[in-house]
Structure formats: C-alpha cells, structure tokens
Design an enzyme around this catalytic site. Structure first.
Site, PDB file in Angstrom:
ATOM      1  N   GLU A 486      30.330  -4.720   4.974  1.00 31.22           N
ATOM      2  CA  GLU A 486      30.018  -6.142   4.987  1.00 31.22           C
ATOM      3  C   GLU A 486      30.169  -6.658   6.413  1.00 31.22           C
ATOM      4  OE1 GLU A 486      31.402  -8.322   1.703  1.00 31.22           O
ATOM      5  OE2 GLU A 486      30.566 -10.205   2.427  1.00 31.22           O
ATOM      6  N   TRP A 546      29.975 -23.761   3.588  1.00 28.83           N
ATOM      7  CA  TRP A 546      29.514 -22.641   4.429  1.00 28.83           C
ATOM      8  C   TRP A 546      28.569 -23.213   5.502  1.00 28.83           C
ATOM      9  CZ3 TRP A 546      32.278 -21.505   0.362  1.00 28.83           C
ATOM     10  CH2 TRP A 546      32.885 -20.256   0.247  1.00 28.83           C
ATOM     11  N   GLU A 753      42.203 -10.592   1.236  1.00 26.28           N
ATOM     12  CA  GLU A 753      41.079 -11.421   0.800  1.00 26.28           C
ATOM     13  C   GLU A 753      41.436 -12.240  -0.433  1.00 26.28           C
ATOM     14  OE1 GLU A 753      37.708  -9.050  -0.387  1.00 26.28           O
ATOM     15  OE2 GLU A 753      36.340 -10.756  -0.215  1.00 26.28           O
ATOM     16  N   HIS A 774      41.226 -10.020   5.522  1.00 22.66           N
ATOM     17  CA  HIS A 774      40.327 -11.169   5.540  1.00 22.66           C
ATOM     18  C   HIS A 774      41.163 -12.324   6.087  1.00 22.66           C
ATOM     19  CE1 HIS A 774      36.715 -10.211   3.277  1.00 22.66           C
ATOM     20  NE2 HIS A 774      36.463 -11.484   3.041  1.00 22.66           N
TER      21      HIS A 774
HETATM   22  C1  BGC Z   1      32.902 -12.423   1.819  1.00 20.89           C
HETATM   23  C2  BGC Z   1      33.501 -13.752   2.082  1.00 20.89           C
HETATM   24  C3  BGC Z   1      32.474 -14.797   1.982  1.00 20.89           C
HETATM   25  C4  BGC Z   1      31.964 -14.730   0.581  1.00 20.89           C
HETATM   26  C5  BGC Z   1      30.988 -15.761   0.197  1.00 20.89           C
HETATM   27  C6  BGC Z   1      32.349 -12.407   0.445  1.00 20.89           C
HETATM   28  O1  BGC Z   1      31.743 -11.222   0.138  1.00 20.89           O
HETATM   29  O2  BGC Z   1      33.803 -11.396   2.030  1.00 20.89           O
HETATM   30  O3  BGC Z   1      34.555 -13.826   2.834  1.00 20.89           O
HETATM   31  O4  BGC Z   1      32.815 -16.066   2.399  1.00 20.89           O
HETATM   32  O5  BGC Z   1      31.473 -13.469   0.243  1.00 20.89           O
HETATM   33  O6  BGC Z   1      31.393 -16.194  -0.981  1.00 20.89           O
END
Ligand code: BGC
Length: 908
Positions: A486, A546, A753, A774
């Site tokens: 990612e 976002w 995370e 994270h």
């Molecule tokens: C990421 C996040 C991101 C999110 C969006 C995830 O897969 O790791 O940190 O903000 O997706 O919802």
C-alpha cells in the site's frame, strides 16, 4: 559570522525551508532565520528591524538589498530583487537589530537550478534486447521474471575534461530510481531518488556539486536505475508492474563544467551512453531486491573500463517539460540499529530482532562465502506464536531481499527497496553474529524539531512510538504504512497527523513537496483525491476529511512556519475544492460527491453519521479557505468574505440539522461532538452542552475513547479546551483497549493502524488490513507537547509569535514533563515539576515572542520567579487567576522573551 556587541544571533538560515539548497527552482525564494539571544542579553531583547542582502557569486550581476526594514515580527522575507539567474550561487546575509541598536548578523547561500529551456539531454534507457529475459518488453509492457521484474540497468558514458573544472554541477533524474556515480564515487547521499511524484505532471530532479569528483582527462558518468514507483509495484491490488506510469526505467542527466578560462562544457544523456544489466537482477519497493554478486562488472563506473560489448542506450523522448527541481530533501539513511538478538531457528536460518519497528533495510556482512551461495532476507513487523516471521499482514508485498554471493566477502545492502520491519529472517548462513547485521533506517530528511519527556515511562515510550511512526512513514510522501502493498499518501492520515508531525520534525520542505502532489491530484472539477500522488483506480474521489486535507494542510503549515506562500500556492485549489463540494450540495448538507466516504475510519462501536462528518468538514474547509484569503488580503478580500459567509451558512445548517436544543448531536458519538467543537460549529450555549455530553460519553466508555482516524487527534485538545484535562489524563493512562498504551503491553514500538491489531483473545486482527506502523492514531502526540508539557501557541498566533505555556500536571509522584521545540522564531522550552514543595516551571521564550504562562496554584504571593517574588521580577507581569472547569486554578503571567524559572510554594 556574527557582528559584535550583539543582543541577538540569527541562526538556522533557510532558503525555501532548506539549508543551503542546491538547484532551487522558484525565482522568489523565502529566506528565513531564527533568533537566539546572547547569554548576557537582558530579558525582552527582541528584534526591531532586519536587513537581508543577497549577492550573486558572480559580481557582474546585481544583487538585492532590502535595506533596514522595521519589522519586529519578521522571521523571513520573500526575495523581491532582480530576476535570479539560473545555476548561480547567491550568498545572503541577514542582519537583525534590537531596539537598542545591537546587531547580529549571519550568512548563508542558495543556488538556482537550470532554467526549463536549458535541458539538452534526452531520456535514455537500457537496450532491453540485450538483457537476458524471455520476452523483450515494449514500453508499457513487462517480461516475466521473479515478480515480473527486470534487471536494473547500468548506464555509463566516458568523457574528457580539458582541464580540472572550477565548478561542476550535475542535474539528474529518472523515471524510476537512480543512483549516480562519477569516476567510481557515489554522488550525493540521497536514497530512492528522485522520489515519488505523479510523474505525468512532475518529475523532480536533483542537483549535485561534483566539482571535487571531475578531473582533467578521462572521466566517467555512471548510473544504476531501478523501477521504483515509476514502473514497479505500487499501491495495493497489485497490477502488472509498469501499470501506473511507464514500462521500464529511464534516465536523464546533464553535467555542466565551468573552466577557469570562462569556457564551459555540457554533457547530457544521449545515444553515446552505453548500457548493460548488472548484478541487481531486480529491485522493487514492495517485492525486494535480488543481487547476484557474480555478475558484478568490476570497474564499470571507472574511466577506462572496456564497454565495447555494451550496446548504446536507447534514446527515448526529449520531453523535459515535466522536470522540476526538488523542493524537498531526499530520503537518506539517517540512523542505524544494531541487532538486539539473533536467534537460530533452524539449519542456516536465523531471526534477527532490531528491537524497533522501522522503515529501511538490512546491511549484511557475509564473511568467506562460497561462490553462488544464496542468502535470503525476509522482513516482518512481528513474530508469530512459533517465533517465525508473521508476514500475512504484508499482503502481496514479498519484502524479500536475495543475495547470491561471489567468492569474496561481501557487504550487502539493497539499493532500491525498503521494508517496514523489526525482524528479519536470514536464510542461507550457518552462522550469523549480531555484528553481521545492521538495520539501516531510511526516511525523508526532515530535521528533528521537538523533544518531549515526562515522568511516566509508558507515555515516554508512546511518544517514542509516535516519532518512529513518523520516521517510518515520511518516505518521499507521507505514507499510511511502510510494510504492506500500500504505502500510499492517504490524505486524511496526513492531515490528522500533521500537527504532531510539525512538532516532531521540521517538515516544511517535505510538505511543500507533498502539497504539489495534492494539487497535481486535484481534478479539473475541483475534487481533491484520497491519495496523493494520485494513483488511477485507487479511490479517486476525495472523501470528507480526506479531500479536505487540501485545505487543512496548507493552513496548518502557514500557522506553524509563518510562510504565506503555503496559502498563496494553494488558495485557488482550496477555493475550487470548497466550490466543488458546494456545487454538488447546494442545501449545504454534504451528501453527494463523498467518494468512498470512509467516515470516522476505524472507530469503535456506533458509527458517526456520514452526513455529520461530511458537513462538519465542509464548514471547516470553507472557514479555513476564508481565513487563508483574509491573510493574503488584497484582491483576495472578496473571497474572504464569500467563504466566511458560506462557512457561517454551513455552520447554521449543521446546527439546525444535527444539533438538538440540549446540545446532542445526531449519532451521539464522541467524534460527532469532537468535530462540532473542534471546528466551532455550534453557538456558545449549545457548545457547552455538547462539551458536557462529550465528557459524559468519554466517562461512560470507561473513561475510554471510541474515535477513529478523524476523531482521535481532536479528543485531547477538545476535552482540554473544555476544562477536562483530567479526562485526557485518564484516556492517556488507560492500558486496556482501546487506548494508546494498550499496544505497549504487546511490545509495540510504533503506532498501530487499529486499536486492536493484536489482542490476547483473538490474536492478530484480520491480515487484510493490520499494519503495526500507521501514524494516524499517534496524533495524540500534539497534546503531549501542547497539553501535558504545556508548550503551545495562542489561537490567533502565527509562527509561535504568542506562546501559551500551560502545563497540565497529573496525579502521581514524581510528576514532571518537559518539551523543547525549534520553532520558526527560535527555540522554545518548557519544563515543569510538581512535588511536595510545590510547582516549578522553567520556560524559554525566543526573541520576538511573548508568552502567557500558567503556574499551578492560587496564591500569587507564594510564587517566585528566579530570585524575586514573581510580581517584582523583570519582564514578568501578573495577569490574574484562572479557574478551570474542573476547579483547578492557575496563576497567569505575561512574559517577554528570555529564560524564566517560576516556583510556586505549596501553600495548602
Ligand atoms: C489506509 C488508510 C487510509 C484508508 C482509507 C487504508 O487502507 O491504510 O490509512 O486512510 O485506507 O480509509
């Protein structure tokens, strides 16, 4: 160089937030400085005026002199002299005077890059027909190898210099990654250069001073290329490599040599370069690197190497329009970790523990290898119950480096990959000693800015984990995580963590670059994206919280660094974003164009209604856009009015639609209240009721929190602002989940995370999404500085002009905290301690700043400052007594710049 009889010393001179940058692009750089007071300078020694003089190296051309400017608040000035000439070094001096006329002076320099029209070089690439692959690939297509990856090309070109140049500059970039060498010596210390941008819009180039490397006679320029973000695996849902930008790496470079007689020579990439594949059989950011030492072409980067068998480079296009000078510092290897344990888990198999989760790679020394020995290094953040690597959460990222040895001792460190890991499994060596392995820590070079410490070792460790989360994820872009497939620049993660990030490190240049990425990713309709650089197909349309990062980030950077260009560069984009949301939601409730609406991502229990989250952000973005326009003033005044009115309207709709007369907000979740209160959406009477309800919800939960990514950074500042620092202390100290300290019970060395990444009952969370590195939930870091230690700036203050020093002591013995921060104005420090004798508070206020200082207690007569009763101490003015909602009292003082030592004797 300091003047004499100074009261103040300018230091940390920066050009566009970088120290002595080579090859800047902008023609109106921001020249800034910080101030320190001389040891013997009296309190309140403050700047009154400054002068900046800029002179080009070559004195045939005009410089710039601001003359003496009376401005006690200045921390920098935007260059406004004659047009800067390309590839020219400019020296600059800043002089600062105090009101008494004492003078301090310091100097620095910057150098301009190429003018866009000066590129003569072509993009060149390997001749794939000569590489051992099954199918030679076409542009946009890849042959299948280990992971569909190809060997890393080597490129070289010999040239002759008539004599030793007096000055040599090398401008280099790649579609992919490059490592550059001149005459066998590595150029620069950047890693993963040129970094990640949306290459369709912008490819950064780096400038190097190679004067010391070029000699009279034969020379060679040599480069190794790799796929990197350009043609390697990027993001999740792995596509064939090359799917995002291009099919294989390409290279561009231009060397400028200046000779003493005034002549010059330019050598660029063209068909005269020769190429081959080398020992790196593939290198990929997600998959790892394979190095076959047997294929090393000894001396290939030295002059005189016989390259007759090497085919000529393939010349691609000459499109240099996307090339721009880097505005940030590159990723560098910035620390090394020793192994804390090496455990043998089988024949020729060892697990190395570096004691810290981080982003980087392993450097391995192999003594006396057999030729052809295959050594494999795999990486993981944690171990499974059997003591082996736990890699399920890496998803498709193989994160595996392979070395095939030759007969000589080798020191192997992969060049073009990085991994997120604490543990490495090394296979293929019968013996492995701790001294044979080193963890090399990689991240964008963002100088450390803040330090924090306190009496509670768990909170100290939490702060360390936050810092490591930042280091691990500031790798060219602010990524969500460094380990799995990612590693994307998710916008919300970045905006919620930004306040903490700015305290941890000087991230001005890093975020200057990323804001280019964010604006590049903005659609023609004004919609920001969810990730920047934008990746086609990855949740394109910006979700509430976002997309709003496109507004929140420049605003926060302006407040911290005082550089209005953060706003000027983004204002159009901010307006376009707010207009976009408005256009699709004319009734001011944001429900259309919400992208994948992640809401309060990863919250616990009842979700916060999506419209509440979205509309709160709509109001906030409109408000910050209005404020940005107001700061810029001039012809932006109309915009300031318009967006302020829109923000008022959205707030009114938010209140009417979502808030009850008792202050309850639809959804009745912690995050619903946090957004409403943090963004000042409610009228005063409802706000205080909402704050009480928030406190009740936190209490009912344990005290505990239920927030996800959007709420978590707000919970401490909001509770505290409403007088409930006691609840923040309770949340901070809570050790069962969900809480910040819970992961410490499981040995966390970075921020997870998820609140429940690993639990006693269920083990690991679903591997599909379970990173242990994270930073988003680490956004509590801001409050450790601002709240717990008490180092903050006042709400309307910019670049720490007005400090608020208000520690929040906690129960327990010993009870102390301290923080220091290198602000844009100078160094701020706070240290306090509460014990049986009373309350001590030491404060350093930088020149040009003032501070409101809160001393715990209610008896002004019992407070001393240094040698004096506080009321009589020079530079100290007693303001009054303040009572917190929970009853705690503080004595409030105003102080000017200088060092202060308060002591409030215990009276009760
Ligand atoms: C990421 C996040 C991101 C999110 C969006 C995830 O897969 O790791 O940190 O903000 O997706 O919802």
């Amino acid at each position: 160089m300091n003047g004499t009889a100074t009261g103040l010393r300018p230091y940390a001179l920066r050009c566009d937030h970088r120290t002595t940058p080579l090859g800047i692009g902008g023609r109106t750089p921001f020249l800034s400085w910080r101030l320190a007071a001389d040891d013997d300078a009296p309190r309140g020694t403050a700047p009154a005026a400054y002068r900046v003089e800029v002179t080009p190296d070559d004195d045939a051309h005009a410089g710039w002199d601001t003359g003496r400017v009376e401005d006690p608040e200045a921390i920098g000035v935007v260059y406004a002299g004659p047009a800067l000439r390309p590839h020219t070094r400019y020296h600059w001096h800043v002089t600062v005077w105090t009101a008494d006329g004492a003078e301090g002076r310091e100097r620095s320099w910057f150098e301009t890059g190429l003018d866009a029209g000066e590129w003569r070089a072509s993009w060149i690439a390997n001749d794939w027909t000569a590489v051992e692959v099954v199918d030679p690939p076409e542009e946009g297509e890849r042959a299948l190898d280990a992971h569909g990856l190809l060997p890393c090309p080597l490129l070289r070109r010999e040239f002759s210099a008539s004599t030793t140049p007096v000055r040599a500059r090398l401008y280099v970039s790649a579609r992919g990654l490059y490592e550059m060498r001149v005459n066998g010596r590595r150029v620069g210390d950047g890693e993963l250069t040129p970094g990640w941008t949306d290459y369709r819009h912008r490819v950064q180039y780096q400038t190097y001073d190679v004067t010391a490397l070029v000699r009279a006679g034969g020379n060679v320029l040599a480069a190794t290329l790799a796929d990197g973000w350009w043609s390697g695996y990027v993001g999740f849902e792995p596509r064939r490599p090359g799917a995002h930008y291009g099919g294989f790496p390409q290279f561009i470079a231009q060397l400028h040599l200046d000779y003493a007689d005034g002549s010059s020579q330019v050598i660029g990439t063209d068909e005269r370069w020769r190429t081959s594949d080398g020992p790196i059989r593939y290198a990929d950011l997600l998959m790892g690197e394979c190095h076959d030492a047997r294929r090393a072409a000894g001396g290939w980067d030295e002059p005189g190497f016989d390259d007759r068998d090497w085919p000529a480079a393939r010349v691609g296009d000459t499109d240099t329009a996307t090339l721009v000078p880097s505005v940030d510092e590159p990723v560098r290897a910035l620390a090394e970790l020793s192994a804390v344990a090496v455990t043998r888990i089988g024949p020729e198999r060892h697990i190395v523990d570096f004691g810290q989760n981080f982003a980087g790679r392993v450097r391995l020394t192999v003594r006396a290898p057999r030729r052809g020995q295959r050594i494999v290094i795999r990486h993981a953040e944690t171990l499974d119950d059997d003591g082996g690597l736990y890699t399920a959460n890496l998803r498709t990222a193989a994160a595996t480096d392979t070395l095939i040895t030759d007969a000589d001792t080798v020191v192997f460190e992969p060049r073009f990959t990085y991994h997120g890991f604490r543990y490495a499994e090394v296979t293929g060596l019968a013996e492995l000693h701790p001294g044979d392995v080193t963890g090399v820590v990689l991240h964008s070079d963002t100088p450390r800015a803040g330090t924090f410490d306190c009496a509670d070792p768990a909170i100290r460790r939490l702060h360390e984990n936050i810092t490591w989360g930042q280091r691990s994820n500031f790798v060219s872009v602010p990524t969500d995580c460094p380990q799995r497939d990612e590693r994307l620049g998710w916008l919300a993660d970045a905006q919620v963590f930004l306040p903490t990030a700015c305290l941890g490190a000087d991230v001005a240049a890093f975020f200057t670059k990323w804001m280019h990425d964010v604006r590049d990713a903005q659609g023609p309709d004004g919609g920001f994206s969810n990730v920047a650089p934008r990746l086609a197909g990855v949740a394109d349309e910006g979700a509430p919280g976002w997309g709003d990062a496109g507004v929140l980030v420049p605003w926060h950077l302006y407040r911290v660094y005082g550089d209005e260009r953060f706003l000027a560069d983004s204002l159009d984009a901010m307006c376009a974003w707010v207009d976009f949301v408005h256009r699709h939601n004319p009734d001011l409730v944001w429900r259309h164009k919400v992208g994948p609406h992640f809401a309060d991502w990863l919250s616990i229990g009842r979700p916060t209604p999506r419209e509440v989250v979205a509309t709160a952000y709509f109001a906030h973005s409109a408000e910050l856009t209005a404020r940005a326009a107001r700061v810029l003033g001039g012809d932006q005044a109309d915009r300031a009015e318009r967006y302020a009115a829109l923000a008022r309207d959205v707030r009114a709709v938010f209140t009417a639609r979502f808030a009850g007369p008792d202050g309850r907000i639809e959804g009745d979740t912690q995050t619903a209240y946090l957004l409403a209160l943090a963004f000042d959406l409610l009228p005063d009477d409802l706000a205080s009721r909402a704050a009480r309800r928030l406190a009740a919800l936190v209490e009912e939960a344990g005290p505990g929190l239920t927030t996800g990514f959007l709420g978590v950074g707000l919970i401490a500042p909001v509770l505290d602002r409403w007088g409930r620092a006691d609840l923040v202390h309770a949340l901070l100290r809570r050790t069962h989940r969900p809480s910040w300290l819970y992961p410490l019970r499981h040995g966390a060395t970075t921020i997870w995370e998820r609140w429940d990444g690993y639990t006693e009952e269920h083990g690991f969370q679903a591997p599909a999404m379970n990173s242990f590195n994270h930073y988003a939930l680490g956004s509590i870091g801001e409050w450790l500085y601002q709240g717990l230690a008490g180092l903050d700036q006042a709400p309307g203050s910019v670049a720490y002009r007005e400090l608020v020093v208000r520690p929040r002591p906690f129960d327990g013995e010993p009870c102390w905290a301290e923080a220091a921060y290198d602000s844009a104005r100078g160094r701020i420090a706070v240290r306090w301690r509460q014990d049986d004798d009373g309350f001590r508070l030491d404060v350093t206020v930088p020149p040009g700043a003032t501070a409101t200082v809160h001393v715990a207690g209610d008896d002004h007569a019992a407070v001393r400052e240094g040698e004096h009763p506080a009321g009589e101490s020079p530079g100290v003015e007693f303001v009054g007594i303040e009572t917190a909602a929970t009853g705690g009292k503080t004595l409030v003082y105003r102080v000017e710049s200088g060092d202060y030592r308060f002591f409030a004797r215990r009276t009760g």
